[in-house]
Design a protein around this motif. Structure first.
Motif, PDB file in Angstrom:
ATOM      1  N   PHE A 141      44.775  23.566  34.809  1.00  0.00           N
ATOM      2  CA  PHE A 141      43.907  23.883  33.677  1.00  0.00           C
ATOM      3  C   PHE A 141      43.077  22.675  34.128  1.00  0.00           C
ATOM      4  O   PHE A 141      42.878  21.981  35.070  1.00  0.00           O
ATOM      5  N   PRO A 142      41.733  22.932  32.919  1.00  0.00           N
ATOM      6  CA  PRO A 142      40.794  22.200  33.117  1.00  0.00           C
ATOM      7  C   PRO A 142      40.748  20.709  33.083  1.00  0.00           C
ATOM      8  O   PRO A 142      40.929  19.901  31.937  1.00  0.00           O
ATOM      9  N   THR A 157      45.275  25.291  27.886  1.00  0.00           N
ATOM     10  CA  THR A 157      44.691  26.479  27.725  1.00  0.00           C
ATOM     11  C   THR A 157      46.364  27.815  28.093  1.00  0.00           C
ATOM     12  O   THR A 157      47.075  26.748  28.207  1.00  0.00           O
ATOM     13  N   LYS A 158      45.953  28.536  28.565  1.00  0.00           N
ATOM     14  CA  LYS A 158      47.259  29.024  28.345  1.00  0.00           C
ATOM     15  C   LYS A 158      48.118  29.448  27.088  1.00  0.00           C
ATOM     16  O   LYS A 158      49.919  29.055  27.939  1.00  0.00           O
ATOM     17  N   ASN A 193      43.090  21.750  41.162  1.00  0.00           N
ATOM     18  CA  ASN A 193      44.084  23.207  40.551  1.00  0.00           C
ATOM     19  C   ASN A 193      44.413  24.466  40.956  1.00  0.00           C
ATOM     20  O   ASN A 193      44.342  24.134  42.664  1.00  0.00           O
ATOM     21  N   ASP A 194      44.943  25.206  40.618  1.00  0.00           N
ATOM     22  CA  ASP A 194      45.712  26.281  41.319  1.00  0.00           C
ATOM     23  C   ASP A 194      44.771  27.216  42.389  1.00  0.00           C
ATOM     24  O   ASP A 194      44.949  27.513  43.496  1.00  0.00           O
ATOM     25  N   ASN A 220      40.815  32.085  36.675  1.00  0.00           N
ATOM     26  CA  ASN A 220      40.016  31.353  36.649  1.00  0.00           C
ATOM     27  C   ASN A 220      39.301  31.168  38.593  1.00  0.00           C
ATOM     28  O   ASN A 220      40.028  32.096  39.378  1.00  0.00           O
ATOM     29  N   GLU A 249      36.508  27.126  36.359  1.00  0.00           N
ATOM     30  CA  GLU A 249      36.531  27.360  35.340  1.00  0.00           C
ATOM     31  C   GLU A 249      35.943  28.420  34.019  1.00  0.00           C
ATOM     32  O   GLU A 249      35.662  28.149  33.238  1.00  0.00           O
ATOM     33  N   GLU A 283      39.172  33.872  30.862  1.00  0.00           N
ATOM     34  CA  GLU A 283      40.210  34.968  29.956  1.00  0.00           C
ATOM     35  C   GLU A 283      40.800  35.423  28.945  1.00  0.00           C
ATOM     36  O   GLU A 283      41.929  36.427  29.784  1.00  0.00           O
TER      37      GLU A 283
HETATM   38  C1  BGC Z   1      43.087  27.046  32.889  1.00  0.00           C
HETATM   39  C2  BGC Z   1      42.550  27.462  34.993  1.00  0.00           C
HETATM   40  C3  BGC Z   1      43.200  27.660  36.054  1.00  0.00           C
HETATM   41  C4  BGC Z   1      43.294  29.381  35.464  1.00  0.00           C
HETATM   42  C5  BGC Z   1      44.742  29.893  36.622  1.00  0.00           C
HETATM   43  C6  BGC Z   1      42.544  28.575  33.461  1.00  0.00           C
HETATM   44  O1  BGC Z   1      43.742  29.061  32.320  1.00  0.00           O
HETATM   45  O2  BGC Z   1      42.554  26.322  32.672  1.00  0.00           O
HETATM   46  O3  BGC Z   1      42.393  25.989  35.219  1.00  0.00           O
HETATM   47  O4  BGC Z   1      43.341  28.090  37.297  1.00  0.00           O
HETATM   48  O5  BGC Z   1      44.243  29.474  34.111  1.00  0.00           O
HETATM   49  O6  BGC Z   1      46.191  29.507  36.560  1.00  0.00           O
END
Ligand code: BGC
Length: 459
Positions: A141-142, A157-158, A193-194, A220, A249, A283
Protein backbone atom coordinates in the motif's frame (compact mmCIF):
# COMPACT_ATOMS: atom_id res chain seq x y z
CA UNK A 1 -23.76 -19.82 -39.84
CA UNK A 2 -20.95 -17.96 -38.10
CA UNK A 3 -22.08 -15.44 -35.53
CA UNK A 4 -20.79 -11.92 -35.40
CA UNK A 5 -20.64 -9.37 -32.62
CA UNK A 6 -23.91 -7.55 -32.08
CA UNK A 7 -23.46 -3.87 -33.11
CA UNK A 8 -24.75 -2.67 -29.74
CA UNK A 9 -22.15 -4.75 -27.93
CA UNK A 10 -19.51 -3.29 -30.19
CA UNK A 11 -20.75 0.20 -29.47
CA UNK A 12 -20.83 -0.40 -25.70
CA UNK A 13 -17.17 -1.40 -25.49
CA UNK A 14 -15.71 0.64 -28.33
CA UNK A 15 -14.08 3.17 -26.06
CA UNK A 16 -12.19 0.43 -24.21
CA UNK A 17 -10.18 -0.31 -27.35
CA UNK A 18 -7.79 2.62 -27.09
CA UNK A 19 -6.26 4.00 -30.27
CA UNK A 20 -2.51 4.52 -30.51
CA UNK A 21 -2.79 8.31 -30.48
CA UNK A 22 -4.50 8.10 -27.13
CA UNK A 23 -1.77 5.81 -25.82
CA UNK A 24 0.90 8.29 -26.89
CA UNK A 25 -1.04 10.96 -24.99
CA UNK A 26 -1.12 8.78 -21.90
CA UNK A 27 2.68 8.33 -22.05
CA UNK A 28 3.15 12.08 -22.41
CA UNK A 29 0.90 12.91 -19.48
CA UNK A 30 2.36 10.18 -17.34
CA UNK A 31 5.91 11.37 -17.98
CA UNK A 32 4.94 14.82 -16.79
CA UNK A 33 3.24 13.49 -13.68
CA UNK A 34 6.18 11.22 -12.85
CA UNK A 35 8.57 14.17 -12.94
CA UNK A 36 6.22 16.14 -10.71
CA UNK A 37 6.27 13.34 -8.16
CA UNK A 38 10.06 13.24 -8.10
CA UNK A 39 10.63 16.98 -7.75
CA UNK A 40 10.46 18.37 -4.23
CA UNK A 41 8.55 21.48 -5.19
CA UNK A 42 5.77 19.74 -7.13
CA UNK A 43 5.66 16.51 -5.10
CA UNK A 44 2.94 17.66 -2.67
CA UNK A 45 0.45 18.18 -5.50
CA UNK A 46 1.60 15.32 -7.75
CA UNK A 47 -0.79 12.42 -8.39
CA UNK A 48 2.02 9.91 -9.03
CA UNK A 49 3.92 10.27 -5.78
CA UNK A 50 7.22 8.57 -6.68
CA UNK A 51 8.05 7.66 -3.10
CA UNK A 52 11.69 7.08 -2.27
CA UNK A 53 12.22 3.55 -0.95
CA UNK A 54 15.68 3.85 0.61
CA UNK A 55 16.69 0.83 -1.45
CA UNK A 56 19.82 2.05 -3.19
CA UNK A 57 21.54 -1.16 -4.13
CA UNK A 58 20.41 -4.28 -5.88
CA UNK A 59 21.39 -7.76 -4.69
CA UNK A 60 24.58 -9.39 -5.85
CA UNK A 61 23.38 -12.95 -5.48
CA UNK A 62 25.91 -13.46 -2.68
CA UNK A 63 23.68 -12.49 0.22
CA UNK A 64 23.41 -15.05 2.98
CA UNK A 65 21.42 -15.72 6.10
CA UNK A 66 18.04 -16.65 7.43
CA UNK A 67 15.22 -14.14 7.18
CA UNK A 68 11.53 -13.97 7.81
CA UNK A 69 9.10 -12.10 5.61
CA UNK A 70 5.50 -11.07 6.00
CA UNK A 71 3.47 -10.30 2.94
CA UNK A 72 0.24 -8.34 3.11
CA UNK A 73 -0.92 -7.37 -0.32
CA UNK A 74 -4.44 -7.90 -1.49
CA UNK A 75 -6.41 -11.04 -1.17
CA UNK A 76 -3.78 -13.10 0.61
CA UNK A 77 -1.45 -13.01 3.55
CA UNK A 78 1.76 -15.01 3.80
CA UNK A 79 4.56 -15.72 6.19
CA UNK A 80 7.84 -16.76 4.61
CA UNK A 81 11.17 -18.08 5.81
CA UNK A 82 14.02 -17.57 3.40
CA UNK A 83 17.46 -19.04 3.80
CA UNK A 84 19.85 -17.40 1.41
CA UNK A 85 22.86 -19.53 0.60
CA UNK A 86 25.67 -18.19 -1.50
CA UNK A 87 25.66 -17.74 -5.29
CA UNK A 88 22.00 -17.08 -5.94
CA UNK A 89 20.78 -20.18 -4.20
CA UNK A 90 18.14 -20.17 -1.52
CA UNK A 91 15.54 -22.23 0.34
CA UNK A 92 12.08 -21.02 0.99
CA UNK A 93 9.30 -22.17 3.31
CA UNK A 94 6.05 -20.33 3.27
CA UNK A 95 2.57 -20.52 4.61
CA UNK A 96 -0.49 -18.68 3.33
CA UNK A 97 -3.16 -17.76 5.80
CA UNK A 98 -6.80 -17.18 5.10
CA UNK A 99 -7.26 -13.48 5.36
CA UNK A 100 -10.60 -12.88 7.09
CA UNK A 101 -12.34 -10.25 4.95
CA UNK A 102 -13.65 -8.58 8.12
CA UNK A 103 -10.10 -7.52 8.89
CA UNK A 104 -10.12 -5.34 5.78
CA UNK A 105 -12.53 -2.97 7.48
CA UNK A 106 -11.70 -3.49 11.16
CA UNK A 107 -9.17 -1.73 13.34
CA UNK A 108 -5.40 -1.52 12.94
CA UNK A 109 -4.81 -3.31 16.24
CA UNK A 110 -6.93 -6.27 15.05
CA UNK A 111 -5.11 -6.39 11.73
CA UNK A 112 -1.60 -6.28 13.17
CA UNK A 113 -2.47 -8.67 16.02
CA UNK A 114 -3.73 -11.15 13.43
CA UNK A 115 -0.50 -10.86 11.45
CA UNK A 116 1.58 -11.34 14.62
CA UNK A 117 -0.54 -14.38 15.51
CA UNK A 118 0.10 -15.97 12.09
CA UNK A 119 3.79 -15.17 12.40
CA UNK A 120 3.87 -16.80 15.85
CA UNK A 121 2.16 -19.95 14.54
CA UNK A 122 4.67 -20.14 11.70
CA UNK A 123 7.67 -19.60 14.01
CA UNK A 124 6.40 -22.28 16.39
CA UNK A 125 6.08 -24.72 13.51
CA UNK A 126 9.70 -24.15 12.50
CA UNK A 127 11.09 -23.59 16.01
CA UNK A 128 12.13 -20.01 15.31
CA UNK A 129 10.40 -18.12 18.14
CA UNK A 130 13.56 -17.25 20.03
CA UNK A 131 16.09 -16.89 17.22
CA UNK A 132 15.78 -13.10 16.99
CA UNK A 133 15.49 -13.32 13.22
CA UNK A 134 15.27 -10.17 11.08
CA UNK A 135 12.01 -9.73 9.22
CA UNK A 136 11.23 -7.92 5.97
CA UNK A 137 7.68 -6.63 5.77
CA UNK A 138 6.10 -6.49 2.31
CA UNK A 139 3.24 -4.09 2.72
CA UNK A 140 1.62 -3.34 -0.62
CA UNK A 141 0.00 0.00 0.00
CA UNK A 142 1.28 3.53 -0.55
CA UNK A 143 3.69 4.48 2.24
CA UNK A 144 5.81 7.56 2.71
CA UNK A 145 9.08 6.01 3.82
CA UNK A 146 11.41 7.80 6.16
CA UNK A 147 13.98 5.06 6.14
CA UNK A 148 14.17 1.42 5.14
CA UNK A 149 12.47 0.46 8.39
CA UNK A 150 10.03 3.31 8.74
CA UNK A 151 7.00 4.09 6.60
CA UNK A 152 3.77 5.90 7.19
CA UNK A 153 0.66 4.64 5.40
CA UNK A 154 -0.67 7.39 3.14
CA UNK A 155 -3.97 5.77 2.12
CA UNK A 156 -5.55 2.36 1.86
CA UNK A 157 -6.25 0.91 -1.59
CA UNK A 158 -7.71 -2.32 -3.06
CA UNK A 159 -10.81 -2.36 -0.86
CA UNK A 160 -9.03 -2.04 2.50
CA UNK A 161 -10.22 0.60 4.91
CA UNK A 162 -8.80 -0.31 8.28
CA UNK A 163 -9.18 2.28 10.98
CA UNK A 164 -6.20 3.79 12.80
CA UNK A 165 -3.42 2.98 10.35
CA UNK A 166 -3.32 5.86 7.86
CA UNK A 167 -0.75 8.35 9.14
CA UNK A 168 1.01 5.73 11.27
CA UNK A 169 4.32 3.95 10.93
CA UNK A 170 3.33 0.42 9.93
CA UNK A 171 6.68 -1.08 10.95
CA UNK A 172 6.15 0.16 14.47
CA UNK A 173 2.58 -1.16 14.49
CA UNK A 174 3.81 -4.60 13.47
CA UNK A 175 6.71 -4.60 15.92
CA UNK A 176 4.37 -3.51 18.72
CA UNK A 177 1.94 -6.32 17.89
CA UNK A 178 4.84 -8.81 18.06
CA UNK A 179 5.99 -7.39 21.38
CA UNK A 180 2.45 -7.39 22.80
CA UNK A 181 2.40 -11.17 22.48
CA UNK A 182 5.50 -11.65 24.62
CA UNK A 183 6.29 -15.04 23.05
CA UNK A 184 8.24 -14.02 19.94
CA UNK A 185 11.67 -12.59 19.32
CA UNK A 186 11.58 -11.16 15.79
CA UNK A 187 12.92 -7.82 14.58
CA UNK A 188 11.15 -5.95 11.78
CA UNK A 189 14.09 -4.40 9.92
CA UNK A 190 12.77 -3.52 6.47
CA UNK A 191 9.57 -2.31 4.89
CA UNK A 192 9.09 -2.76 1.18
CA UNK A 193 6.39 -2.41 -1.39
CA UNK A 194 5.56 -5.56 -3.40
CA UNK A 195 6.92 -3.92 -6.56
CA UNK A 196 10.28 -3.48 -4.82
CA UNK A 197 10.23 -7.10 -3.64
CA UNK A 198 9.55 -8.17 -7.20
CA UNK A 199 12.44 -6.08 -8.50
CA UNK A 200 14.89 -7.28 -5.83
CA UNK A 201 14.04 -10.94 -6.17
CA UNK A 202 14.53 -10.88 -9.93
CA UNK A 203 17.63 -8.71 -9.77
CA UNK A 204 19.11 -11.43 -7.57
CA UNK A 205 19.48 -13.49 -10.77
CA UNK A 206 19.07 -10.98 -13.59
CA UNK A 207 21.56 -8.13 -13.62
CA UNK A 208 19.54 -6.12 -16.17
CA UNK A 209 16.45 -5.84 -14.05
CA UNK A 210 15.49 -2.23 -13.32
CA UNK A 211 11.68 -2.28 -13.03
CA UNK A 212 9.35 -4.19 -10.72
CA UNK A 213 5.75 -4.40 -11.90
CA UNK A 214 2.64 -5.74 -10.17
CA UNK A 215 -0.46 -6.60 -12.18
CA UNK A 216 -2.75 -8.26 -9.74
CA UNK A 217 -5.64 -7.07 -7.59
CA UNK A 218 -3.98 -3.66 -7.87
CA UNK A 219 -1.22 -2.30 -10.05
CA UNK A 220 1.99 -0.40 -9.42
CA UNK A 221 5.61 -0.25 -10.54
CA UNK A 222 8.96 0.74 -9.10
CA UNK A 223 12.11 1.59 -11.03
CA UNK A 224 15.72 2.58 -10.56
CA UNK A 225 16.25 6.36 -10.67
CA UNK A 226 19.38 8.47 -10.30
CA UNK A 227 19.64 9.63 -6.69
CA UNK A 228 20.16 13.22 -7.85
CA UNK A 229 16.66 13.15 -9.33
CA UNK A 230 15.06 11.73 -6.18
CA UNK A 231 14.63 15.17 -4.68
CA UNK A 232 12.39 14.01 -1.86
CA UNK A 233 15.31 12.02 -0.45
CA UNK A 234 17.19 14.12 2.03
CA UNK A 235 20.77 14.27 0.87
CA UNK A 236 19.87 13.52 -2.74
CA UNK A 237 22.55 15.92 -3.99
CA UNK A 238 25.36 14.63 -1.82
CA UNK A 239 24.63 10.92 -1.57
CA UNK A 240 27.56 8.76 -2.55
CA UNK A 241 25.21 6.08 -3.76
CA UNK A 242 24.15 6.95 -7.30
CA UNK A 243 20.76 5.19 -7.51
CA UNK A 244 17.50 5.00 -5.63
CA UNK A 245 14.59 2.66 -6.23
CA UNK A 246 11.42 4.73 -6.62
CA UNK A 247 8.00 3.35 -5.76
CA UNK A 248 5.95 5.28 -8.30
CA UNK A 249 2.48 4.39 -6.92
CA UNK A 250 1.26 4.86 -10.46
CA UNK A 251 -2.19 3.57 -9.50
CA UNK A 252 -3.06 7.13 -8.49
CA UNK A 253 -2.30 8.50 -11.96
CA UNK A 254 -5.37 10.36 -13.18
CA UNK A 255 -6.69 11.29 -9.74
CA UNK A 256 -6.38 14.91 -10.87
CA UNK A 257 -8.54 14.35 -13.95
CA UNK A 258 -5.85 13.88 -16.64
CA UNK A 259 -7.14 10.43 -17.56
CA UNK A 260 -10.76 11.35 -18.20
CA UNK A 261 -10.19 10.90 -21.93
CA UNK A 262 -9.66 7.16 -21.48
CA UNK A 263 -12.33 6.59 -18.83
CA UNK A 264 -15.90 5.52 -19.51
CA UNK A 265 -19.15 5.82 -17.60
CA UNK A 266 -18.69 2.26 -16.46
CA UNK A 267 -15.44 3.30 -14.75
CA UNK A 268 -17.29 6.09 -13.00
CA UNK A 269 -19.90 3.66 -11.70
CA UNK A 270 -17.23 1.27 -10.38
CA UNK A 271 -15.37 4.11 -8.75
CA UNK A 272 -18.44 5.25 -6.82
CA UNK A 273 -18.91 1.91 -5.06
CA UNK A 274 -15.32 1.55 -3.91
CA UNK A 275 -14.23 2.65 -0.42
CA UNK A 276 -11.89 5.19 -2.06
CA UNK A 277 -13.90 7.07 -4.72
CA UNK A 278 -11.91 9.49 -6.81
CA UNK A 279 -8.66 7.69 -5.92
CA UNK A 280 -6.51 5.16 -7.76
CA UNK A 281 -7.94 6.11 -11.15
CA UNK A 282 -5.26 4.36 -13.25
CA UNK A 283 -5.42 1.27 -11.01
CA UNK A 284 -9.19 1.08 -11.45
CA UNK A 285 -8.74 0.91 -15.24
CA UNK A 286 -6.10 -1.83 -14.98
CA UNK A 287 -6.26 -3.90 -11.80
CA UNK A 288 -7.84 -7.28 -11.27
CA UNK A 289 -10.01 -5.98 -8.50
CA UNK A 290 -11.95 -3.91 -11.03
CA UNK A 291 -11.78 -5.67 -14.41
CA UNK A 292 -14.47 -8.23 -13.61
CA UNK A 293 -16.77 -5.61 -12.18
CA UNK A 294 -16.48 -3.61 -15.41
CA UNK A 295 -17.52 -6.69 -17.41
CA UNK A 296 -20.44 -7.21 -15.04
CA UNK A 297 -21.69 -3.64 -15.43
CA UNK A 298 -21.49 -3.82 -19.21
CA UNK A 299 -23.37 -7.13 -19.19
CA UNK A 300 -26.07 -5.77 -16.91
CA UNK A 301 -26.49 -2.80 -19.17
CA UNK A 302 -26.75 -4.91 -22.31
CA UNK A 303 -29.06 -7.44 -20.68
CA UNK A 304 -31.39 -4.63 -19.61
CA UNK A 305 -31.50 -3.57 -23.26
CA UNK A 306 -32.17 -7.18 -24.33
CA UNK A 307 -29.06 -7.19 -26.49
CA UNK A 308 -27.40 -10.20 -24.87
CA UNK A 309 -28.76 -13.29 -23.05
CA UNK A 310 -32.25 -12.29 -24.06
CA UNK A 311 -34.92 -13.34 -21.56
CA UNK A 312 -32.33 -14.54 -19.04
CA UNK A 313 -32.10 -13.32 -15.49
CA UNK A 314 -29.14 -13.92 -13.22
CA UNK A 315 -29.48 -13.30 -9.47
CA UNK A 316 -25.77 -13.76 -9.16
CA UNK A 317 -24.91 -11.14 -11.72
CA UNK A 318 -27.06 -8.62 -9.85
CA UNK A 319 -24.57 -8.72 -7.00
CA UNK A 320 -21.68 -6.31 -7.09
CA UNK A 321 -18.25 -7.85 -7.66
CA UNK A 322 -19.82 -11.23 -8.55
CA UNK A 323 -18.01 -11.41 -11.90
CA UNK A 324 -14.55 -12.39 -10.72
CA UNK A 325 -11.64 -11.20 -12.85
CA UNK A 326 -10.45 -14.80 -13.10
CA UNK A 327 -13.52 -15.45 -15.31
CA UNK A 328 -12.04 -13.08 -17.89
CA UNK A 329 -8.88 -15.20 -18.01
CA UNK A 330 -10.95 -18.36 -18.26
CA UNK A 331 -13.23 -17.08 -21.01
CA UNK A 332 -10.30 -15.80 -23.05
CA UNK A 333 -8.52 -19.15 -22.60
CA UNK A 334 -11.09 -20.90 -24.81
CA UNK A 335 -9.83 -21.63 -28.31
CA UNK A 336 -11.68 -19.69 -31.04
CA UNK A 337 -15.05 -21.28 -31.69
CA UNK A 338 -14.94 -23.20 -28.41
CA UNK A 339 -16.78 -22.20 -25.28
CA UNK A 340 -15.84 -24.74 -22.61
CA UNK A 341 -14.69 -22.24 -19.99
CA UNK A 342 -17.25 -19.71 -21.09
CA UNK A 343 -20.03 -22.25 -20.51
CA UNK A 344 -18.65 -23.01 -17.04
CA UNK A 345 -18.79 -19.33 -16.12
CA UNK A 346 -22.29 -18.94 -17.55
CA UNK A 347 -23.42 -22.00 -15.65
CA UNK A 348 -22.02 -20.56 -12.45
CA UNK A 349 -23.84 -17.30 -13.12
CA UNK A 350 -27.07 -19.20 -13.72
CA UNK A 351 -27.38 -18.08 -17.34
CA UNK A 352 -28.54 -21.30 -18.95
CA UNK A 353 -30.20 -20.26 -22.16
CA UNK A 354 -27.73 -18.65 -24.50
CA UNK A 355 -26.67 -18.65 -28.09
CA UNK A 356 -23.31 -18.63 -29.73
CA UNK A 357 -23.65 -14.92 -30.49
CA UNK A 358 -24.11 -14.25 -26.74
CA UNK A 359 -20.97 -16.19 -25.89
CA UNK A 360 -19.07 -14.42 -28.62
CA UNK A 361 -20.34 -11.12 -27.27
CA UNK A 362 -19.29 -11.95 -23.72
CA UNK A 363 -15.84 -12.88 -24.90
CA UNK A 364 -15.57 -9.65 -26.85
CA UNK A 365 -16.46 -7.63 -23.75
CA UNK A 366 -13.75 -9.46 -21.79
CA UNK A 367 -11.24 -8.76 -24.58
CA UNK A 368 -12.10 -5.08 -24.50
CA UNK A 369 -11.42 -4.81 -20.76
CA UNK A 370 -8.19 -6.82 -21.08
CA UNK A 371 -7.06 -4.76 -24.02
CA UNK A 372 -7.41 -1.45 -22.22
CA UNK A 373 -5.73 -2.78 -19.09
CA UNK A 374 -2.72 -4.14 -21.00
CA UNK A 375 -2.37 -1.07 -23.22
CA UNK A 376 -2.42 1.32 -20.29
CA UNK A 377 0.10 -0.84 -18.50
CA UNK A 378 2.29 -0.70 -21.62
CA UNK A 379 2.08 3.10 -21.45
CA UNK A 380 3.27 3.00 -17.84
CA UNK A 381 6.24 0.77 -18.59
CA UNK A 382 7.23 2.81 -21.64
CA UNK A 383 7.14 5.96 -19.51
CA UNK A 384 9.56 4.38 -17.04
CA UNK A 385 11.90 2.95 -19.68
CA UNK A 386 12.07 6.34 -21.43
CA UNK A 387 12.71 8.06 -18.11
CA UNK A 388 15.66 5.77 -17.36
CA UNK A 389 16.84 6.21 -20.92
CA UNK A 390 18.01 2.62 -21.15
CA UNK A 391 18.42 0.65 -24.34
CA UNK A 392 18.06 -2.71 -22.73
CA UNK A 393 16.13 -3.50 -19.62
CA UNK A 394 14.51 -6.44 -17.85
CA UNK A 395 11.18 -5.93 -16.10
CA UNK A 396 10.20 -8.21 -13.24
CA UNK A 397 6.47 -8.90 -13.23
CA UNK A 398 4.16 -10.50 -10.72
CA UNK A 399 0.43 -10.58 -10.02
CA UNK A 400 -2.55 -12.75 -10.86
CA UNK A 401 -3.73 -10.80 -13.91
CA UNK A 402 -0.37 -11.12 -15.67
CA UNK A 403 0.24 -14.69 -14.54
CA UNK A 404 -3.11 -16.23 -15.34
CA UNK A 405 -4.46 -14.33 -18.31
CA UNK A 406 -3.65 -16.24 -21.51
CA UNK A 407 -3.00 -13.18 -23.69
CA UNK A 408 -2.13 -10.33 -21.38
CA UNK A 409 1.58 -10.74 -21.91
CA UNK A 410 1.22 -10.63 -25.69
CA UNK A 411 -0.90 -7.49 -25.75
CA UNK A 412 1.38 -5.77 -23.27
CA UNK A 413 4.50 -6.65 -25.24
CA UNK A 414 2.94 -5.68 -28.56
CA UNK A 415 2.01 -2.19 -27.41
CA UNK A 416 5.26 -1.62 -25.57
CA UNK A 417 7.06 -2.31 -28.85
CA UNK A 418 4.78 0.09 -30.69
CA UNK A 419 5.29 2.87 -28.16
CA UNK A 420 9.00 2.51 -27.43
CA UNK A 421 11.73 4.29 -29.34
CA UNK A 422 13.13 2.06 -32.08
CA UNK A 423 16.04 0.00 -30.86
CA UNK A 424 15.00 -0.04 -27.21
CA UNK A 425 14.98 -3.64 -25.98
CA UNK A 426 13.13 -5.08 -23.04
CA UNK A 427 12.32 -8.40 -21.50
CA UNK A 428 9.35 -9.21 -19.26
CA UNK A 429 10.41 -11.72 -16.62
CA UNK A 430 7.96 -13.44 -14.30
CA UNK A 431 9.21 -12.91 -10.76
CA UNK A 432 9.35 -15.90 -8.49
CA UNK A 433 8.80 -15.47 -4.75
CA UNK A 434 8.84 -11.71 -5.21
CA UNK A 435 7.38 -10.61 -1.94
CA UNK A 436 9.04 -13.30 0.13
CA UNK A 437 12.55 -13.42 -1.28
CA UNK A 438 12.46 -9.70 -2.08
CA UNK A 439 11.63 -8.82 1.52
CA UNK A 440 14.34 -11.19 2.73
CA UNK A 441 16.87 -9.48 0.47
CA UNK A 442 15.83 -6.06 1.73
CA UNK A 443 16.18 -7.33 5.28
CA UNK A 444 19.59 -8.76 4.40
CA UNK A 445 20.70 -5.35 3.15
CA UNK A 446 19.87 -3.48 6.35
CA UNK A 447 20.80 -6.18 8.73
CA UNK A 448 24.24 -6.75 7.39
CA UNK A 449 25.01 -3.37 5.92
CA UNK A 450 28.67 -2.60 6.27
CA UNK A 451 29.61 -6.26 6.42
CA UNK A 452 30.24 -8.81 3.72
CA UNK A 453 26.55 -8.89 2.89
CA UNK A 454 26.32 -5.38 1.53
CA UNK A 455 24.57 -5.18 -1.82
CA UNK A 456 26.49 -4.18 -4.87
CA UNK A 457 26.07 -0.70 -6.27
CA UNK A 458 23.77 -0.73 -9.29
CA UNK A 459 25.91 -0.40 -12.38
C1 BGC B 1 -0.91 -0.14 -3.94
C2 BGC B 1 0.55 -0.37 -4.24
C3 BGC B 1 0.79 -1.82 -4.64
C4 BGC B 1 -0.16 -2.23 -5.74
C5 BGC B 1 0.00 -3.68 -6.15
C6 BGC B 1 -1.78 -0.66 -5.07
O1 BGC B 1 -3.12 -0.57 -4.71
O2 BGC B 1 -1.16 1.22 -3.74
O3 BGC B 1 1.35 -0.02 -3.14
O4 BGC B 1 2.11 -1.96 -5.06
O5 BGC B 1 -1.50 -2.02 -5.33
O6 BGC B 1 -0.20 -4.54 -5.10
Amino acid sequence: MTSSIHPEIEAAVKSFFLEEEKLAQVVERMTKELKMGLAKETHPRAAIKCFVTYVQDLPTGKERGKFLALDLGGSSFRVVLVTLHSESSYDIESKSFVFPSLLMSGTGIELFDYMAECLAQFCQQFGLEHEGLPLGFTFSFPCRQQGLSKGVLVAWTKGFHVEGVVGHNVVEMLQDAILRRGDLNVNVVALINDTVGTLLSTAYFNRNCRIGLILGTGTNACYVEKTVNAECFEGYQTSTRPYMVINTEWGAFGDNGVLEFVRTNYDRVVDKVTPNPGKQTFEKCIGGMYMGELVRLILMDLMAKDVIFRGEHSEKLQQRWSFDTSYISEIESDAPGEYRNCNKVLHYLGIMGNQESDRLGLRYICEAITSRSAKLCACGLVTLINKMNMNEVAIAVDGSVYRYHPKYHDVLEKYMKKLLKPGAKFELVVAEDGSGRGAALAAAATYRRGTEYKFSIIK
